[in-house]
Design an enzyme around this catalytic site. Sequence first.
Site, PDB file in Angstrom:
ATOM      1  N   GLY A   1      12.275  87.164 -21.980  1.00 55.26           N
ATOM      2  CA  GLY A   1      11.124  86.377 -22.409  1.00 55.26           C
ATOM      3  C   GLY A   1      10.639  86.808 -23.786  1.00 55.26           C
ATOM      4  O   GLY A   1      11.204  87.724 -24.401  1.00 55.26           O
ATOM      5  N   TYR A   2       9.587  86.166 -24.251  1.00 55.82           N
ATOM      6  CA  TYR A   2       9.104  86.485 -25.588  1.00 55.82           C
ATOM      7  C   TYR A   2       8.416  87.845 -25.640  1.00 55.82           C
ATOM      8  O   TYR A   2       8.579  88.602 -26.592  1.00 55.82           O
ATOM      9  CB  TYR A   2       8.169  85.386 -26.087  1.00 55.82           C
ATOM     10  CG  TYR A   2       8.888  84.082 -26.386  1.00 55.82           C
ATOM     11  CD1 TYR A   2      10.240  84.056 -26.723  1.00 55.82           C
ATOM     12  CD2 TYR A   2       8.210  82.861 -26.347  1.00 55.82           C
ATOM     13  CE1 TYR A   2      10.900  82.868 -27.009  1.00 55.82           C
ATOM     14  CE2 TYR A   2       8.856  81.668 -26.632  1.00 55.82           C
ATOM     15  CZ  TYR A   2      10.200  81.672 -26.959  1.00 55.82           C
ATOM     16  OH  TYR A   2      10.831  80.493 -27.248  1.00 55.82           O
TER      17      TYR A   2
ATOM     18  N   CYS B   1      -3.900  88.187 -24.173  1.00 56.38           N
ATOM     19  CA  CYS B   1      -4.050  88.248 -25.631  1.00 56.38           C
ATOM     20  C   CYS B   1      -5.427  87.782 -26.078  1.00 56.38           C
ATOM     21  O   CYS B   1      -6.057  88.404 -26.927  1.00 56.38           O
ATOM     22  CB  CYS B   1      -2.956  87.424 -26.306  1.00 56.38           C
ATOM     23  SG  CYS B   1      -2.889  85.690 -25.807  1.00 56.38           S
TER      24      CYS B   1
END
Lengths: 343, 343, 343, 343
Positions: C11-12, C147
Site C-alpha cells: 500500500g501507499y 493524518c
Amino acid sequence: MVRVTVAGAAGYIGGELLRLLLGHPEIEVVGAVSSRFPGRRIDGVHPNLRSATDLSFCATEDVPESDAVFLALPHRVAMTQIEQWTQRSKLVIDLTGDFRLDDTAVYERYYDEEHQAPHLLDEFTPGLPELYRDQLRTADLISVPGCMATAGVLALYPLVAHDLIDPEQGAQFDARTGSSGSGATAGPANLHAERSGAMRVFAPTRHRHEAEISRHLGLSAAMTATGVEAVRGAQSLCHATLREGVDEQQVRRAFRRQYSAEPFVRVVAHQRGIHRYPDPKILLGSNFCDVGFAVDADTGRLTTIAALDNLVKGGAGNALQCLNIRLGLPETLGLSFPGLHPL
Amino acid sequence: MVRVTVAGAAGYIGGELLRLLLGHPEIEVVGAVSSRFPGRRIDGVHPNLRSATDLSFCATEDVPESDAVFLALPHRVAMTQIEQWTQRSKLVIDLTGDFRLDDTAVYERYYDEEHQAPHLLDEFTPGLPELYRDQLRTADLISVPGCMATAGVLALYPLVAHDLIDPEQGAQFDARTGSSGSGATAGPANLHAERSGAMRVFAPTRHRHEAEISRHLGLSAAMTATGVEAVRGAQSLCHATLREGVDEQQVRRAFRRQYSAEPFVRVVAHQRGIHRYPDPKILLGSNFCDVGFAVDADTGRLTTIAALDNLVKGGAGNALQCLNIRLGLPETLGLSFPGLHPL
Amino acid sequence: MVRVTVAGAAGYIGGELLRLLLGHPEIEVVGAVSSRFPGRRIDGVHPNLRSATDLSFCATEDVPESDAVFLALPHRVAMTQIEQWTQRSKLVIDLTGDFRLDDTAVYERYYDEEHQAPHLLDEFTPGLPELYRDQLRTADLISVPGCMATAGVLALYPLVAHDLIDPEQGAQFDARTGSSGSGATAGPANLHAERSGAMRVFAPTRHRHEAEISRHLGLSAAMTATGVEAVRGAQSLCHATLREGVDEQQVRRAFRRQYSAEPFVRVVAHQRGIHRYPDPKILLGSNFCDVGFAVDADTGRLTTIAALDNLVKGGAGNALQCLNIRLGLPETLGLSFPGLHPL
Amino acid sequence: MVRVTVAGAAGYIGGELLRLLLGHPEIEVVGAVSSRFPGRRIDGVHPNLRSATDLSFCATEDVPESDAVFLALPHRVAMTQIEQWTQRSKLVIDLTGDFRLDDTAVYERYYDEEHQAPHLLDEFTPGLPELYRDQLRTADLISVPGCMATAGVLALYPLVAHDLIDPEQGAQFDARTGSSGSGATAGPANLHAERSGAMRVFAPTRHRHEAEISRHLGLSAAMTATGVEAVRGAQSLCHATLREGVDEQQVRRAFRRQYSAEPFVRVVAHQRGIHRYPDPKILLGSNFCDVGFAVDADTGRLTTIAALDNLVKGGAGNALQCLNIRLGLPETLGLSFPGLHPL
C-alpha cells in the site's frame, strides 16, 4: 570540509543546489549569492529549507574564498562574470547554457548572439559523468548540460557507443518538461492560470538543447520541446533507425552494458505494469535518470525514452555528482534520495 | 440588439464576459476596452474566441455609445472612473469590489483605504438575483458580488430566510478557490511552479468577501480563504448553529422552497455516489451554483456547501443574468452551457 | 541492526515505510508482507525503490522473527490480526484506525461497527510524540493517529496546553487532503478523471479523525474533510475561541514554547511572502508538520493552521519517529529529508 | 425532431454525446442505454446534466425506434452487437475501434484478434468530415476515428493533399493525451495517485491509431502515445520530410487552402504570444481542432501540430458533426461552444 559557494542561489536550480549541499556530509556552504535578495534569509525564498539553515543571501562582493563555485545564473550572465568567478575559486561548475557548446558558430546559430568568452569554450568539460567521467576527475571548469540534453543523450548513447544505429540518419527527439525549467523569475506565460494543464509546444524546431545532443552523440539531432502539466520533470522520446539486422536483444544488451555500473542511470524494462517506461513522476527529487526502449520488430523502428528531474539529474544533482567525482568523493554522496511514490 | 461595452476586456472576467456576450442572441458587443492591449485582436489574448470574433481591443476614449457597460476593472479603478462610465451608458454593471458594500466604515475596514465615491454606495443594487431580483428589474447601477461572497450567501440564505439558524451565533465560512481569481496580471505568487498543487491560505481572517456575506445575510460572518489547485472554481463550506429543535427535514425543505424556481441554483442532495455534495469541477463554464448541506443529528451541527465557477456565476455569468433581468429578457438567455464531465 | 517487518507493504503507507526504513542506518527490513503480491519484487509496485532494494513481498506466514512490526493494513484488519502480530514481535506499531480511540462507544459511533479487540484499546499508546513522548519510550503497542487528526491536534494543542482557549466552546476543523489517503486499492471515485481538480467534500460532518482530535485535545471537535487536487498533503484549518483578553502575542508565545524543542514541528510566522502560512506543498516527503495562526484583533477570532505530508508525518514518518523514540535512537534518524521547492 | 439513441451512454463519450444531443435544437434523445446502470437517472452518473434532463438509462431491449444510433461501446462490443443495432436504426454511427480499418489483416495486426464482422468493414464511411464529407451525406454506417488519429490526420493532410511531402519517407507522430480516453471504467493504472502528474508512455510503438493515420494519409505512419496530466485533450506532433525545394510559404498556403472553409479546423499561426501553437487547453468542450506548423529553414525539417478535445472533436462532437451532415442540417448545429480561457 569543502567550502562551496552558489551564485544565483535564489533561483530554482540555486535552491536545489542549496538543498543538496546543506545535506552533504563533506561540504560547507559558505556563500549563497542573490542579486535580488541580498540580506534576506534563504528559507524565506526556499521554504523547504526552514530549520535546515540560518544563512542569508549575500552579494557577489561579499563571497568568501571558496573551493568550488556553482553558477546557477541566467543565461548570458555566466559568460560575462566568468573571470570574476575563476579568480575567486579554482573550480567553477557552470549550470547555464553559456559553455555547453564548443563551437562559436553553433552557439550563435542557437542563441542568436555573439559569445562573450569564446576562448573559454574549449576549456570547459561537459558535466555529464556517463560520457566524460575521466575528464571530470581533473576538470577545473565544468559545464553542466541542459536538462533535456541530458535526457536525450542518455536515451540514445548506448546505441551510438555500440554502433547499433546509423548516425547518418540522425535522430528525432520529442521532449516534455515541467514549468520549473522557466525559473523563478518567469513572466506572464508562466502564470498558473495560463500554464496549468497546458500542452504548450514552445520549440517545434531548433531548441537549444538540440545542439548539445548533436555534439555529444555525434549525429544530427532534431528536437521539439513541449511544456506539459508538471512543475518538475523532463522526458525525452527518441526515434532513430537501427542498422540493418540489429534486433531488440542487441539493443537491450547495449543499454545493460553501458549503464550497469552507472550509479544514477537505471534501465527500465518491465513486461507489464504501470511503470514499464521511464516517467519523471517517480524521480522527483532524485538524481536518477531512467532509460528504456521499444523496438517494433515488424518495421525495425526504435523508440528510446529517458526521464529525470530537470532540477536534479537535469541540473543541481548532476552538478553535485560532477563535484563528487572531481573531489574524489564517493560519487553518490549527498545524492541518495530515492524519489517518492505516489506523488 | 442591445449595444454593450466591456471595460477591462483583456482580463479573465473580461474575457468571460466577451465569451458570453458574443454568444448571446440579443446582444452586440460594440466595445472591448483594454488599457494594456489597445488595437490588438481580442483572440490574441483570449484564444478561445478565435473564429468567434474579429474585434480588437480599443481605448476608453474610443468607446461608442452603449446601452450597457460592464466594468471588469481592477479594484479601485472603477470608483475613480465611475463618472465617465455613467456618462457613456445609462446602465452600468460593476464587477469590482468598489460598490459591493453600502457602508463606508465597513469598506475602509476591509479595504484599508478611503472610498472615492461614497455618495454612490447606496445607489448600487447588489447583482445577486436570488436575493434582489425585483430591484434588479429597474436598477441602472448594479454591483456584482465577489465570487466567494456569492457562494457563501447562497449556501446559507435559505436558512436565514426561513429563520432556522440563530443569527446571533454568526457563521463560519471556509472558502477555497482557483488561481484565476487573481487575474491575468497576477504577480510572482501566481507563477505556476509556486501555485501548482498549493493549499495556500491567503486570508486566514477578514477576507473582503466576508463583509459582503455579513451584509447580505444580516449576521456576523467569519471567513477564511485558501487557494487550492484549480484554475477556475470556488467552494464555500459554511458552519452555523440551527435553532433548537430544527431538524434535517426542515433544512431540506427550506433549501427546496427557496431555490425551486431559481434557474441557476440547484440543490444537490444525493444519498450516495461521488457527487453527493457541490463541487465546482462539474460547473466550470456554467452559470450554476450548486448548494448542499449536512446535519449531524447527534450534535445539531450544520454544514452547508456551495460551489460555482468563480468567473461565471461568481462574476461574468452572474452579471449577464442581471442584465437579462434588467432588460426583461429570458433570464437564462446566453447562459445555457451545462458544464463538462469529466474535466 | 533492528529487524523490522512491514505488514501491508504494497500500500501507499507501506511503501513509504519501506522507503524510510531502507534508508535508516540502524534498521534492516526483514519482511514486507503483501497479500496481493506475494513473491513479486517490491520495486515492481514501488518503482521509486528500484536499485534501493532487491527484496520481494512475502506472505504473512513467511515473516521472520522481528524486533518491530508496522501494521499498514486496511482498517478492521489490524484488530482481527493483532494477536498473531504480537506473537511475532514484541513491538507493534499500528497505522490503521483500529486502536486510535480508547472508548468502544466512541469507536462504534464513528466506525459503525463493533470493535473486535476492545480489551486492547487501553493498551495502545498514541503515536504522537509531541503529546506522548514519555509514554512512547516504553510502549510496546503504539497506534499512530490519522493524518488529519495529527494536523488538527498539532494546530491547536499549544493553546489548549497553555489554557488560552475555552474548551467548552469546542473547535471547528476544516481539513483538505490529497488522493493518496484513499490508498492504492481505491475504487472508481478515485479514478483520475473523476478525482482530478475536484473539491470533493467527502465528510461534511463526523469524519473519524474528529473523534481522535476530541480525545487528544479534551474538547468537542467538529471536523469537515474535503479532497482537493493533490496526491499527497493534508492541511487543517482550526477555528476556536480565545479566552477573554488573550491577545496575539500570547498565542505566538504558546506556539513557540510548545514547539521550540520539537524536531519536526515548525512554527511559521512570516509577515510577508508567499509562504506565510503552512502549506503541504513544500513538505512532501518530509516529516515536518508546519503550524501557524492568525488572530483578528477586532473580533478575537482565532484561526490556526497545520500542514503535513499525509503519508509521512501523517503516517509512516510519524511511525518511524515513534520507533526511534522507543529504541532510544536519535529521534530524527532516517527522517532528515527536507522537502522540495518548487514541486 | 430526429429521434436518437446512445448506446454506452454511461461512459465518458456517451455522456458527452448526451450533453451535445440534449442541447441540439433538432434532436430528441429517445434512449440512453447502459448495461451498468439501467434505471438510474442520467444525471446521477453525469452530474453536469442535472436540470438538463430527467431521463434515466435503459436496457438495450427497451430502446425505442430511433432515426439514428450512436455506439459509444467498449471496443469489440460494437462488432458483436452491430446486427441488432442496424435492425433498430437505419443510421448507425460507431465510435469504437471496430470499424475504423478497412483491412482485416491490418485490424488483426493492431488489435491482436480476429474481426467478428469483416464483411462490414467496407460498408462504413470514416466519420471525418474534412476528408470524407461527400460520402458522409449519404452514409448509413459511419465509423468515427480515434482521437489521436483525427489529430494526426488533420495535422498532416494538407501537405499530403498538396503533394508537399514525400509519402515514401513516412511520418512520425508523437501524441499526448489526457486520462479520460481510458474511459469511466478504467482500472488501477488510472487511479488518481498513479496517473496524476504522470508522463506515461503507454505506446512507444504501434498504437492502434497509427494504423488509421496510415490508412487516411496513404503513407507509413509511426506513432507514440504518452499520457500526460490532463483529463481531456489530445495533441499530436508530426514530423515529415518536405519535398526538395518546398518552403514555409507553400506549407502555410496548403494549410490555409485546405482548411479555410472548414467550420471546425483553425490554422494557428501567430508570431508571438503564449498561444502560437495548438494546445488542447483552450479547446476543452469545443469541437475545434487547431492545427499549426513550423519549418526549420536551414534543414528543411517540418513539424506540424494538431490539438483537440479527445471527447469532442476526437469523439462525440465529431460524431454529431457527421450526423448534421448526413441529415442535411447546418454542420455546426449544437456544436457552437467555443471553449474556455483560462481553464
